[in-house]
Design a protein around this motif. Structure first.
Motif, PDB file in Angstrom:
ATOM      1  N   UNK A  68       0.820  -1.216   0.000  1.00 38.44           N
ATOM      2  CA  UNK A  68       0.000   0.000   0.000  1.00 38.44           C
ATOM      3  C   UNK A  68       0.852   1.263   0.000  1.00 38.44           C
ATOM      4  N   UNK A  69       1.959   1.262   0.753  1.00 34.89           N
ATOM      5  CA  UNK A  69       2.758   2.484   0.858  1.00 34.89           C
ATOM      6  C   UNK A  69       3.830   2.591  -0.228  1.00 34.89           C
ATOM      7  N   UNK A  70       3.979   1.549  -1.055  1.00 30.39           N
ATOM      8  CA  UNK A  70       5.031   1.589  -2.080  1.00 30.39           C
ATOM      9  C   UNK A  70       4.507   1.521  -3.515  1.00 30.39           C
ATOM     10  N   UNK A  71       3.300   1.015  -3.697  1.00 28.77           N
ATOM     11  CA  UNK A  71       2.733   0.885  -5.045  1.00 28.77           C
ATOM     12  C   UNK A  71       1.674   1.965  -5.239  1.00 28.77           C
ATOM     13  N   UNK A  72       1.786   2.790  -6.295  1.00 30.38           N
ATOM     14  CA  UNK A  72       0.783   3.832  -6.544  1.00 30.38           C
ATOM     15  C   UNK A  72      -0.633   3.249  -6.608  1.00 30.38           C
ATOM     16  N   UNK A  85      10.397   0.651  -8.713  1.00 24.10           N
ATOM     17  CA  UNK A  85      11.228  -0.471  -8.275  1.00 24.10           C
ATOM     18  C   UNK A  85      10.886  -0.913  -6.850  1.00 24.10           C
ATOM     19  N   UNK A  86      10.660   0.060  -5.976  1.00 23.48           N
ATOM     20  CA  UNK A  86      10.336  -0.259  -4.590  1.00 23.48           C
ATOM     21  C   UNK A  86       8.996  -0.981  -4.503  1.00 23.48           C
ATOM     22  N   UNK A  87       8.027  -0.525  -5.304  1.00 26.07           N
ATOM     23  CA  UNK A  87       6.711  -1.155  -5.306  1.00 26.07           C
ATOM     24  C   UNK A  87       6.748  -2.568  -5.859  1.00 26.07           C
ATOM     25  N   UNK A  88       7.511  -2.774  -6.927  1.00 29.74           N
ATOM     26  CA  UNK A  88       7.632  -4.106  -7.520  1.00 29.74           C
ATOM     27  C   UNK A  88       8.311  -5.058  -6.533  1.00 29.74           C
TER      28      UNK A  88
END
Length: 269
Positions: free
Chosen positions: A107-111, A129-132
């Motif tokens: 939730x806090x890393x993927x738009x 990259x962080x979200x993936x």
């Protein structure tokens, strides 16, 4: 004897702090000192308590309780970050707690607009990259937990004392609906071989730059192949399992072994 320098004395003879003490501290200092000294309660138990308390507070509409919830999520994420989000350690945490913890990381890393689509159908390069990396952790957890709950993990008596504990059969029912999607995600990871990182979350849900640990394409792909191999083996698709295990073993020497959940000798045995 010098008790100050005795690690056994420091670990077992100090007064165990309560979760509320970390909340009131308002910084990383107390939590980091606690984790670095490997004090009790251990990291897995702390994560369970933080997430359980955060989940119960989030339904409270009061401003103060909402703020407590955010702080508790931060403490849980910081603790997991200290452990490098290692599945071997997180496996000590009850399934519902791990799901909430990893869902929060996503939730806090993927738009938000990307969380609403089927990730397996879009180009991974369009995902931060962080979200993936967070998605990789989440879907790895789904697949590996499904196998472990069937084969390896036997609850201990003390597990029932951990907040969020549920029996294996209930845990399997919780993650099984996501299994197919998670499997597709790992297959795409194994094929595309993206370079990922280990998320570093500090207090207040901040995502500091330059402190993450990069995972090479080979390391990421090797782990994805191994997880898929375990899943195919569970389903008795032995040819598919062998193919993935063979790929994982071939990539092992070119990977950073300390971030892999398997040994080369184990895969080839």
């Amino acid at each position: 004897p010098n008790f100050q320098e005795n690690s056994f004395f420091n670990k077992y003879c100090h007064e165990p702090p309560t979760w509320f003490e970390f909340l009131l501290d308002g910084s990383e200092a107390k939590l980091r000192s606690h984790l670095e000294n490997n004090y009790e309660p251990n990291a897995a138990h702390l994560i369970s308590v933080f997430v359980e308390k955060a989940s119960s507070s989030i339904n409270n509409t009061g401003g103060a309780m909402r703020q407590y919830s955010d702080q508790l999520w931060s403490l849980a994420s910081e603790t997991a970050s200290f452990l490098h989000w290692q599945h071997s350690v997180l496996s000590e945490i009850p399934t519902p707690i791990r799901q909430k913890l990893l869902s929060h990381l996503v939730k806090i890393t993927v738009p938000e607009h990307l969380r609403a689509v089927d990730i397996t159908q879009i180009d991974f390069s369009s995902i931060p990259k962080l979200g993936l990396s967070a998605l990789f952790l989440y879907h790895r957890w789904v697949c590996s937990s499904f196998v472990q709950l069937h084969y390896y993990y036997k609850p201990k008596k003390k597990d029932s004392e951990i907040p969020g504990f549920i029996p294996n059969v209930n845990a399997i029912q919780l993650i099984e609906p996501e299994l197919s999607h998670s499997m597709e995600f790992l297959q795409k990871i194994a094929k595309d071989k993206p370079e990922l990182l280990i998320p570093r979350v500090c207090c207040s849900n901040k995502l500091p730059q330059g402190e993450e640990i990069n995972l090479s394409r080979t390391t990421v792909a090797a782990q994805a192949h191994y997880d898929l191999g375990e899943l195919y083996f569970y389903y008795s698709s032995h040819a598919e399992a062998y193919s993935h295990f063979k790929e994982a073993a071939a990539m092992f020497d070119g990977s950073d072994a300390k971030f892999l959940s398997f040994k080369k000798t184990k895969v080839m045995s």
